[in-house]
Scaffold this motif. Sequence first.
Motif, PDB file in Angstrom:
ATOM      1  N   TYR A 302       0.835  -1.192   0.000  1.00  0.00           N
ATOM      2  CA  TYR A 302       0.000   0.000   0.000  1.00  0.00           C
ATOM      3  C   TYR A 302       0.875   1.249   0.000  1.00  0.00           C
ATOM      4  CZ  TYR A 302       1.109  -0.561   4.978  1.00  0.00           C
ATOM      5  OH  TYR A 302       1.773  -0.748   6.170  1.00  0.00           O
ATOM      6  N   LEU A 304       0.922   5.059   1.771  1.00  0.00           N
ATOM      7  CA  LEU A 304       0.343   5.861   2.846  1.00  0.00           C
ATOM      8  C   LEU A 304       0.709   7.325   2.627  1.00  0.00           C
ATOM      9  CD1 LEU A 304      -0.989   6.280   5.649  1.00  0.00           C
ATOM     10  CD2 LEU A 304       1.251   5.850   6.651  1.00  0.00           C
ATOM     11  N   VAL A 319       4.169   2.337  11.415  1.00  0.00           N
ATOM     12  CA  VAL A 319       2.953   2.348  10.592  1.00  0.00           C
ATOM     13  C   VAL A 319       2.536   0.950  10.164  1.00  0.00           C
ATOM     14  CG1 VAL A 319       2.000   3.072   8.377  1.00  0.00           C
ATOM     15  CG2 VAL A 319       3.278   4.707   9.773  1.00  0.00           C
ATOM     16  N   VAL A 323      -1.143  -0.833  10.760  1.00  0.00           N
ATOM     17  CA  VAL A 323      -2.000  -1.291   9.668  1.00  0.00           C
ATOM     18  C   VAL A 323      -2.289  -2.780   9.797  1.00  0.00           C
ATOM     19  CG1 VAL A 323      -2.157  -1.621   7.167  1.00  0.00           C
ATOM     20  CG2 VAL A 323      -1.237   0.520   8.089  1.00  0.00           C
ATOM     21  N   ALA A 338      -7.738   3.911   7.749  1.00  0.00           N
ATOM     22  CA  ALA A 338      -7.325   5.303   7.925  1.00  0.00           C
ATOM     23  C   ALA A 338      -7.930   5.895   9.191  1.00  0.00           C
ATOM     24  CB  ALA A 338      -7.739   6.139   6.709  1.00  0.00           C
ATOM     25  N   VAL A 356      -5.251  11.167   6.780  1.00  0.00           N
ATOM     26  CA  VAL A 356      -4.557   9.926   6.428  1.00  0.00           C
ATOM     27  C   VAL A 356      -5.264   9.299   5.232  1.00  0.00           C
ATOM     28  CG1 VAL A 356      -3.968   7.584   7.154  1.00  0.00           C
ATOM     29  CG2 VAL A 356      -3.705   9.484   8.767  1.00  0.00           C
ATOM     30  N   ILE A 358      -4.772   5.826   2.678  1.00  0.00           N
ATOM     31  CA  ILE A 358      -4.060   4.594   2.334  1.00  0.00           C
ATOM     32  C   ILE A 358      -4.616   4.055   1.020  1.00  0.00           C
ATOM     33  CG2 ILE A 358      -3.598   2.201   2.969  1.00  0.00           C
ATOM     34  CD1 ILE A 358      -3.315   2.945   5.769  1.00  0.00           C
ATOM     35  N   SER A 384       6.360  -2.357   2.527  1.00  0.00           N
ATOM     36  CA  SER A 384       5.553  -1.201   2.875  1.00  0.00           C
ATOM     37  C   SER A 384       6.156   0.050   2.268  1.00  0.00           C
ATOM     38  CB  SER A 384       5.469  -1.037   4.396  1.00  0.00           C
ATOM     39  OG  SER A 384       4.726  -2.083   4.946  1.00  0.00           O
ATOM     40  N   ASP A 386       5.775   3.862   2.821  1.00  0.00           N
ATOM     41  CA  ASP A 386       5.190   4.929   3.616  1.00  0.00           C
ATOM     42  C   ASP A 386       5.805   6.244   3.184  1.00  0.00           C
ATOM     43  OD1 ASP A 386       4.026   2.861   4.965  1.00  0.00           O
ATOM     44  OD2 ASP A 386       5.511   2.858   6.579  1.00  0.00           O
TER      45      ASP A 386
END
Length: 402
Positions: A302, A304, A319, A323, A338, A356, A358, A384, A386
């Motif tokens: 994902y 973010l 993070v 999640v 989120a 936020v 995502i 991830s 981020d």
Amino acid sequence: MASGAPQQSSQMADETPGFLDTFFRDFPAPLSPESPLPWKAPGPVLSQEEVEGELAELALSFLNSRNAPPPLASSLAHEAVSQLLQMDLSEFRKLPRQEEEDNEEEEKEKAPVTLLDAKGLARSFFNRLWEVCSQWQKQVPLTTRAPQRQWLVSIHAIRNTRRKMEDRHVCLPTFNQLFGLSDSVDHAYFAVFDGHGGVDAARYAAVHVHANTARQPELLTDPARALREAFRHTDEMFLGKAKREDEKERIEALGGFVSHMDCWRVNGTLAVSRAIGDVFQKPYVSGEADAASRELTGSEDYLLLACDGFFDVVPHQEVAGLVQSHLVRQQGSGLHVAEDLVAAARERGSHDNITVMIVFFRDPRDLLEGGARGAGDSQADGRSCDLPSDLSEPENNTPQRS
């Protein structure tokens, strides 16, 4: 910006007739000169180069509020804007406001700016949109039915304890449709804009950065450059946290300074080193975006995006664990992740606006198969991604699948 392989979707074909029938039940005829506008005009005047972004935003907000399928909303907005821009807009031209006498000579040296009556444009634009809907009620163009990637996006934004909400965000999976792009890349655009000292610049960026990006010839070959140029141009249009060492050096080389007053600030005031607006802090606060492009391999989970109201209190390395914990509790549903992240920031003491977003690159249910692999470590497996970001109204919780 994000991109992916197109996937066939029948949502637009299934929902278009019902949406258009409802639209014409509520608006059986174009607006007369005396009819009230169904939307708020974007200010008193617009410059010529603001028209595309402002009217596209006007149409999207209106059509989305009426639950138009996102691909249809973007396609209708594009067609209506394109037709209006082909018209002679001289009837909407307004003379610039008379400046003070001591500024007259300075104004003469500037390039002339054509200002257009925003209310008149908004009325004419609605009627153009009405005409397009009328044509498409008979036959929706085949070009609007192109397959697109399906995105699962979780968004939550709150004012928190601040007096005003100054964040804005944009979630635009239908970027290609909105700007009539027919290349092989299925572009999507997601952004969070953190306002400071008011919402004006954040709102302006949320309307114009993606419109300016779409105009860049390098978008397909060099998206980072296209985005940098779009930010630079948006900053120029609008002008009519400085903790990183490289930013500190850049500012000091220009004669500015960075000091610590509850946090790192430029010239003792701003907690950002790059921003749209802040004309009195230029060139120390740069309008050039710090942009980069990364090719997705298909293994990413994902993306973010969040404002400093989140990242000031939640370290990046935590993070992935937050999640993952949410997905475990919700049995793989990521629709409200989120909201959980915003709540975590508030619990840790954030008093700022918090936004936020995502964007899932994979089905959240598939992420549970890895268990704790990467939980609490955003670098594990390199999975991830981020990316803090320094569309779309306050106090919302809008999980979207489109």
